[in-house]
Design a protein around this motif. Structure first.
Motif, PDB file in Angstrom:
ATOM      1  N   VAL A  79      16.175   1.198 -17.250  1.00 19.86           N
ATOM      2  CA  VAL A  79      15.368   0.392 -16.327  1.00 19.86           C
ATOM      3  C   VAL A  79      15.402   1.083 -14.972  1.00 19.86           C
ATOM      4  CG1 VAL A  79      15.127  -1.834 -15.168  1.00 19.86           C
ATOM      5  CG2 VAL A  79      15.838  -1.744 -17.571  1.00 19.86           C
ATOM      6  N   ILE A  80      14.236   1.359 -14.400  1.00 15.60           N
ATOM      7  CA  ILE A  80      14.154   2.096 -13.140  1.00 15.60           C
ATOM      8  C   ILE A  80      13.241   1.367 -12.166  1.00 15.60           C
ATOM      9  CG2 ILE A  80      14.593   4.355 -14.202  1.00 15.60           C
ATOM     10  CD1 ILE A  80      11.562   4.875 -14.113  1.00 15.60           C
ATOM     11  N   THR A  81      13.307   1.759 -10.912  1.00 12.32           N
ATOM     12  CA  THR A  81      12.405   1.203  -9.901  1.00 12.32           C
ATOM     13  C   THR A  81      11.144   2.056  -9.823  1.00 12.32           C
ATOM     14  OG1 THR A  81      13.318   2.557  -8.118  1.00 12.32           O
ATOM     15  CG2 THR A  81      14.403   0.440  -8.554  1.00 12.32           C
ATOM     16  N   ASN A  82      10.144   1.538  -9.134  1.00  8.35           N
ATOM     17  CA  ASN A  82       8.927   2.322  -8.909  1.00  8.35           C
ATOM     18  C   ASN A  82       9.233   3.591  -8.132  1.00  8.35           C
ATOM     19  OD1 ASN A  82       6.163   1.246  -9.771  1.00  8.35           O
ATOM     20  ND2 ASN A  82       7.223  -0.621  -9.148  1.00  8.35           N
ATOM     21  N   GLU A  83      10.146   3.498  -7.181  1.00  6.77           N
ATOM     22  CA  GLU A  83      10.531   4.668  -6.386  1.00  6.77           C
ATOM     23  C   GLU A  83      11.191   5.730  -7.257  1.00  6.77           C
ATOM     24  OE1 GLU A  83      11.240   1.509  -5.647  1.00  6.77           O
ATOM     25  OE2 GLU A  83       9.794   1.236  -4.013  1.00  6.77           O
ATOM     26  N   GLN A  84      12.040   5.306  -8.181  1.00  4.90           N
ATOM     27  CA  GLN A  84      12.708   6.249  -9.082  1.00  4.90           C
ATOM     28  C   GLN A  84      11.716   6.902 -10.026  1.00  4.90           C
ATOM     29  OE1 GLN A  84      15.586   3.416 -10.588  1.00  4.90           O
ATOM     30  NE2 GLN A  84      17.283   4.434  -9.519  1.00  4.90           N
ATOM     31  N   LEU A  85      10.722   6.150 -10.465  1.00 10.84           N
ATOM     32  CA  LEU A  85       9.715   6.731 -11.362  1.00 10.84           C
ATOM     33  C   LEU A  85       8.997   7.890 -10.686  1.00 10.84           C
ATOM     34  CD1 LEU A  85       7.273   5.079 -13.783  1.00 10.84           C
ATOM     35  CD2 LEU A  85       6.327   6.562 -12.010  1.00 10.84           C
ATOM     36  N   LEU A  86       8.655   7.713  -9.416  1.00  7.05           N
ATOM     37  CA  LEU A  86       7.942   8.772  -8.695  1.00  7.05           C
ATOM     38  C   LEU A  86       8.749  10.063  -8.625  1.00  7.05           C
ATOM     39  CD1 LEU A  86       6.561   6.693  -5.692  1.00  7.05           C
ATOM     40  CD2 LEU A  86       5.238   7.556  -7.621  1.00  7.05           C
ATOM     41  N   GLU A  87      10.080   9.942  -8.669  1.00  5.20           N
ATOM     42  CA  GLU A  87      10.947  11.099  -8.470  1.00  5.20           C
ATOM     43  C   GLU A  87      11.483  11.682  -9.779  1.00  5.20           C
ATOM     44  OE1 GLU A  87      13.900   9.705  -5.716  1.00  5.20           O
ATOM     45  OE2 GLU A  87      12.375   8.976  -4.301  1.00  5.20           O
ATOM     46  N   ALA A 130      -1.089   2.775  -8.987  1.00  3.40           N
ATOM     47  CA  ALA A 130      -0.805   1.456  -8.405  1.00  3.40           C
ATOM     48  C   ALA A 130      -1.582   1.297  -7.099  1.00  3.40           C
ATOM     49  CB  ALA A 130       0.697   1.287  -8.201  1.00  3.40           C
ATOM     50  N   LEU A 131      -0.871   1.247  -5.981  1.00  2.00           N
ATOM     51  CA  LEU A 131      -1.505   1.048  -4.679  1.00  2.00           C
ATOM     52  C   LEU A 131      -1.381   2.294  -3.807  1.00  2.00           C
ATOM     53  CD1 LEU A 131      -0.250  -2.584  -3.950  1.00  2.00           C
ATOM     54  CD2 LEU A 131      -2.556  -1.903  -4.660  1.00  2.00           C
ATOM     55  N   GLU A 132      -1.950   2.235  -2.606  1.00  3.23           N
ATOM     56  CA  GLU A 132      -1.918   3.380  -1.699  1.00  3.23           C
ATOM     57  C   GLU A 132      -0.530   3.561  -1.082  1.00  3.23           C
ATOM     58  OE1 GLU A 132      -3.757  -0.132   0.528  1.00  3.23           O
ATOM     59  OE2 GLU A 132      -4.162   0.864  -1.371  1.00  3.23           O
ATOM     60  N   ASN A 133      -0.338   4.741  -0.477  1.00  2.26           N
ATOM     61  CA  ASN A 133       0.875   5.066   0.307  1.00  2.26           C
ATOM     62  C   ASN A 133       2.171   4.963  -0.494  1.00  2.26           C
ATOM     63  OD1 ASN A 133      -0.857   5.466   2.419  1.00  2.26           O
ATOM     64  ND2 ASN A 133      -0.296   3.616   3.534  1.00  2.26           N
ATOM     65  N   GLN A 134       2.160   5.485  -1.707  1.00  2.00           N
ATOM     66  CA  GLN A 134       3.371   5.486  -2.536  1.00  2.00           C
ATOM     67  C   GLN A 134       4.213   6.740  -2.311  1.00  2.00           C
ATOM     68  OE1 GLN A 134       4.149   2.666  -4.650  1.00  2.00           O
ATOM     69  NE2 GLN A 134       2.591   2.022  -3.167  1.00  2.00           N
ATOM     70  N   ILE A 135       3.558   7.843  -2.025  1.00  2.00           N
ATOM     71  CA  ILE A 135       4.266   9.096  -1.728  1.00  2.00           C
ATOM     72  C   ILE A 135       4.010   9.419  -0.266  1.00  2.00           C
ATOM     73  CG2 ILE A 135       4.517  11.544  -2.288  1.00  2.00           C
ATOM     74  CD1 ILE A 135       3.529  10.905  -5.103  1.00  2.00           C
ATOM     75  N   THR A 136       5.105   9.426   0.510  1.00  2.00           N
ATOM     76  CA  THR A 136       5.015   9.603   1.959  1.00  2.00           C
ATOM     77  C   THR A 136       5.920  10.753   2.396  1.00  2.00           C
ATOM     78  OG1 THR A 136       6.851   8.102   2.421  1.00  2.00           O
ATOM     79  CG2 THR A 136       4.659   7.108   2.153  1.00  2.00           C
ATOM     80  N   ALA A 137       5.980  10.982   3.692  1.00  2.00           N
ATOM     81  CA  ALA A 137       6.866  12.025   4.220  1.00  2.00           C
ATOM     82  C   ALA A 137       8.325  11.734   3.883  1.00  2.00           C
ATOM     83  CB  ALA A 137       6.678  12.146   5.726  1.00  2.00           C
ATOM     84  N   GLU A 138       8.661  10.460   3.648  1.00  2.00           N
ATOM     85  CA  GLU A 138      10.049  10.077   3.369  1.00  2.00           C
ATOM     86  C   GLU A 138      10.509  10.496   1.970  1.00  2.00           C
ATOM     87  OE1 GLU A 138       7.976   7.916   5.184  1.00  2.00           O
ATOM     88  OE2 GLU A 138       9.075   8.787   6.871  1.00  2.00           O
ATOM     89  N   ASN A 139       9.593  10.484   0.989  1.00  2.00           N
ATOM     90  CA  ASN A 139      10.033  10.813  -0.377  1.00  2.00           C
ATOM     91  C   ASN A 139       9.345  12.036  -0.979  1.00  2.00           C
ATOM     92  OD1 ASN A 139       7.497   9.735  -0.796  1.00  2.00           O
ATOM     93  ND2 ASN A 139       8.115   8.285  -2.387  1.00  2.00           N
ATOM     94  N   ALA A 140       8.442  12.678  -0.241  1.00  2.00           N
ATOM     95  CA  ALA A 140       7.700  13.816  -0.794  1.00  2.00           C
ATOM     96  C   ALA A 140       8.604  14.969  -1.214  1.00  2.00           C
ATOM     97  CB  ALA A 140       6.659  14.305   0.216  1.00  2.00           C
ATOM     98  N   ASP A 141       9.718  15.163  -0.497  1.00  2.00           N
ATOM     99  CA  ASP A 141      10.599  16.273  -0.841  1.00  2.00           C
ATOM    100  C   ASP A 141      11.429  15.996  -2.102  1.00  2.00           C
ATOM    101  OD1 ASP A 141      12.125  14.295   0.326  1.00  2.00           O
ATOM    102  OD2 ASP A 141      13.415  15.678   1.447  1.00  2.00           O
ATOM    103  N   ARG A 142      11.355  14.766  -2.617  1.00  2.00           N
ATOM    104  CA  ARG A 142      12.090  14.428  -3.834  1.00  2.00           C
ATOM    105  C   ARG A 142      11.192  14.376  -5.067  1.00  2.00           C
ATOM    106  NH1 ARG A 142      14.141  10.679  -0.113  1.00  2.00           N
ATOM    107  NH2 ARG A 142      13.151   8.914  -1.177  1.00  2.00           N
ATOM    108  N   ILE A 143       9.909  14.622  -4.886  1.00  2.00           N
ATOM    109  CA  ILE A 143       8.980  14.623  -6.018  1.00  2.00           C
ATOM    110  C   ILE A 143       9.201  15.901  -6.836  1.00  2.00           C
ATOM    111  CG2 ILE A 143       6.559  14.552  -6.728  1.00  2.00           C
ATOM    112  CD1 ILE A 143       7.598  11.992  -5.339  1.00  2.00           C
ATOM    113  N   LYS A 144       9.393  15.739  -8.147  1.00  2.00           N
ATOM    114  CA  LYS A 144       9.698  16.889  -9.013  1.00  2.00           C
ATOM    115  C   LYS A 144       8.550  17.268  -9.943  1.00  2.00           C
ATOM    116  CE  LYS A 144      14.623  15.635  -9.084  1.00  2.00           C
ATOM    117  NZ  LYS A 144      14.482  14.308  -8.462  1.00  2.00           N
TER     118      LYS A 144
END
Length: 426
Positions: free
Chosen positions: A282-290, A300-314
Motif C-alpha cells: 500500500v503506497i501513497t500517491n506521492e510514493q507512486l510518482l517516485e 489525476a489532477l494538476e501540479n503533482q510533480i513540482t520542484a519539490e519532488n522532481a529530483d526524486r522521479i525515477k
C-alpha cells in the motif's frame, strides 16, 4: 496574472523563442477572451439553501467556437479554470481542430450531494451560463467528476431554455441523446495511441516495460487496462485515497472490477466471481510518482510533480494524461535529468478530438460506428505525434516546447487572417 495561469504562460514564453509569429498573436494569447463567474443557489434535500460558485472561461476563439470540459471539484477556482482553458486552446490547435479553448467548473465535493441535488445544481449552472455557451459559441464537455448523465442534464436544460432540441451544445452525452460512440474512452484511447507509437521507437517493448498510473478514474483506469491488454506490466495504480504496488504486475481488469463494485482499490486476481488478494504494498500517491518504473502516467489532477519532488522521479518517460500535472519549474529539472515528457496538450487530446467528432455528427445528423471513430482518432493522434516529434528533433527542444510551437504556428495563421499590426502598417 494568477499563479496557475502565470505558470502555464511560462510554457508559452519558452515556445515563443522558437517561432516567428506576429507580435499581436503573442499579446492576444496571454489573456483569456472572456471569464464568467456565477452564483448557483440550490435547494437541498433537507430544505436548506446552498449557494455554489461556478465558472466558465472562453480563452481564445481564433480557430472557431471554444471547447472544454466542466469539472465538479473542491479545488475549482477562476485561476484553475483559466489555466485549463489556456491549455485547451493549445490542445485544439495541436490536433488541428476548428475550436478554441474553454473550461468550466463548480466548486464543490460532488460526493456530498445526492443525485437530486446534483441534477438541480447542474441545471442551475446551465441557467446561469446559457448566454455564454452554444453550438457556435462554446461547447462544454465532461471533465473531473462529471459524466454522461451530467452532460445529458446540461443539454436538456439548454434545450428547454432555447425551446428547441440542441444536441450540439455539449459533447460527452449519452448515446441515446446524440452522444458519440467511443467518447467515454476517448481520452485514454488517444493516450494509448500516442504511447503505442512512441514507446517502440524508444526501444521499449511491452513485455519489458513497467508502468505506474496515478489516478484510477475514467481516464486512468481505462489507460491502465489498455496497457495491460497490450502486454505492458502495470505495477502500480492509485486513486484519491492512495495506491497499490505489486512489482510482479497487477491484474488490472480484476482491480477495476473491485473498484467499480466496492469503490475500493485492492490488488486482487479474479476468476469468474471469486476474487483473491495478491501480494502488494500500500503506497501513497506521492510514493507512486517516485517509483522506479519505465513509464509514469499522471492521470489525476494538476501540479503533482513540482520542484519539490522532481529530483526524486525515477521514470524514464512520462505521459501526461492529466491536465498540467507537471509545473514549469519541474519541467526544467526533468529535462535536465533526461526524462522525456510527452505533454498533456498532445497525450490527453483524444477526449476533445472525439468531442469534435460528436459535434460534427450532431450537426450532420449522421452517426458513425465505433470502428470509424477509433480509426479517425488513431490517425489524428499518430499524425500529430509524428509532427511534434519532428519539430522537437529539428529545433532540439523538448516535446512540450515542440507541441507549443506546433500549436502557435496554427494559431498565428488564424489570428493573422483577421489582420495584425504588420498587415495594417505595411
Amino acid at each position: 496574472m494568477s499563479s496557475l495561469l502565470s505558470d502555464a504562460n511560462q510554457r508559452l514564453e519558452k515556445a515563443l523563442r522558437y517561432v516567428t509569429i506576429d507580435e499581436d498573436v503573442a499579446t492576444r494569447l496571454h489573456y483569456p477572451k472572456a471569464s464568467l463567474m456565477v452564483s448557483i443557489p440550490v435547494r437541498m434535500d433537507n430544505g436548506s439553501l446552498r449557494v455554489f460558485q461556478g465558472y466558465r472561461v472562453r480563452y481564445d476563439d481564433s480557430r472557431g467556437p471554444t471547447k472544454g470540459g466542466v469539472r465538479f471539484h473542491p479545488s475549482v477556482s477562476m485561476d484553475e479554470v483559466q489555466s485549463l482553458a489556456f491549455w485547451m486552446t493549445f490542445k485544439c490547435a495541436v490536433l488541428n481542430l476548428p475550436f478554441g479553448g474553454a473550461k468550466g467548473g463548480i466548486t464543490l465535493n460532488p460526493k456530498e450531494l445526492s443525485k437530486f441535488e446534483l441534477e438541480r445544481l447542474t441545471r442551475g449552472y446551465v441557467d446561469a451560463i446559457a448566454d455564454f455557451i452554444g453550438p457556435d459559441i462554446d461547447i462544454p464537455a465532461p471533465d473531473v467528476y462529471t459524466n454522461q448523465m451530467v452532460m445529458g442534464w446540461m443539454m436538456d436544460q439548454y434545450s428547454i431554455i432555447q425551446r428547441k432540441i440542441t444536441p450540439a451544445v455539449v459533447t460527452g452525452k449519452p448515446i441515446s441523446m446524440g452522444g458519440s460512440l467511443g467518447r467515454e474512452t476517448a481520452t485514454a484511447m488517444g493516450a494509448f495511441f500516442v504511447m503505442q507509437r512512441a514507446l517502440p521507437q524508444l526501444g521499449q517493448s511491452p513485455q519489458d516495460t513497467t508502468v505506474a498510473v496515478q489516478g484510477f478514474g475514467n481516464a486512468g483506469a481505462i489507460i491502465a487496462e489498455l496497457l495491460y491488454h497490450a502486454g505492458y506490466k502495470v505495477v502500480a495504480v492509485s486513486d484519491s485515497k492512495g495506491g497499490i504496488y505489486a512489482p510482479q504486475g497487477l491484474d488490472i481488469p480484476s482491480v477495476r472490477h473491485i473498484k467499480e463494485a466496492n469503490r475500493q482499490l485492492k490488488a486482487v486476481y479474479c476468476a469468474a466471481s471469486v476474487c483473491n488478494d495478491v501480494e502488494h504494498d500500500v503506497i501513497t500517491n506521492e510514493q507512486l510518482l517516485e517509483l522506479d518504473v519505465d513509464v509514469l502516467v499522471p492521470a489525476a489532477l494538476e501540479n503533482q510533480i513540482t520542484a519539490e519532488n522532481a529530483d526524486r522521479i525515477k521514470a524514464k518517460y512520462i505521459f501526461e494524461v492529466a491536465n498540467g500535472p507537471i509545473t514549469s519549474s519541474a519541467d526544467t529539472m526533468l529535462e535536465e535529468r533526461g526524462i522525456e515528457v510527452f505533454p498533456d496538450i498532445l497525450v490527453n487530446a483524444g477526449g476533445v478530438t472525439v468531442s469534435y467528432f460528436e459535434w460534427v455528427q450532431n450537426r450532420s445528423g449522421f452517426y458513425w460506428p465505433l470502428e470509424e471513430v477509433n480509426n479517425r482518432l488513431e490517425k489524428s493522434m499518430t499524425v500529430e505525434t509524428e509532427n511534434i516529434w519532428a519539430i522537437a528533433r529539428d529545433l532540439k527542444v523538448s516535446l512540450r516546447t515542440a507541441a507549443y510551437v506546433h500549436a502557435l504556428n496554427r494559431l498565428d495563421a488564424a489570428i493573422k487572417a483577421k489582420g495584425t499590426r504588420d498587415y495594417y502598417m505595411n
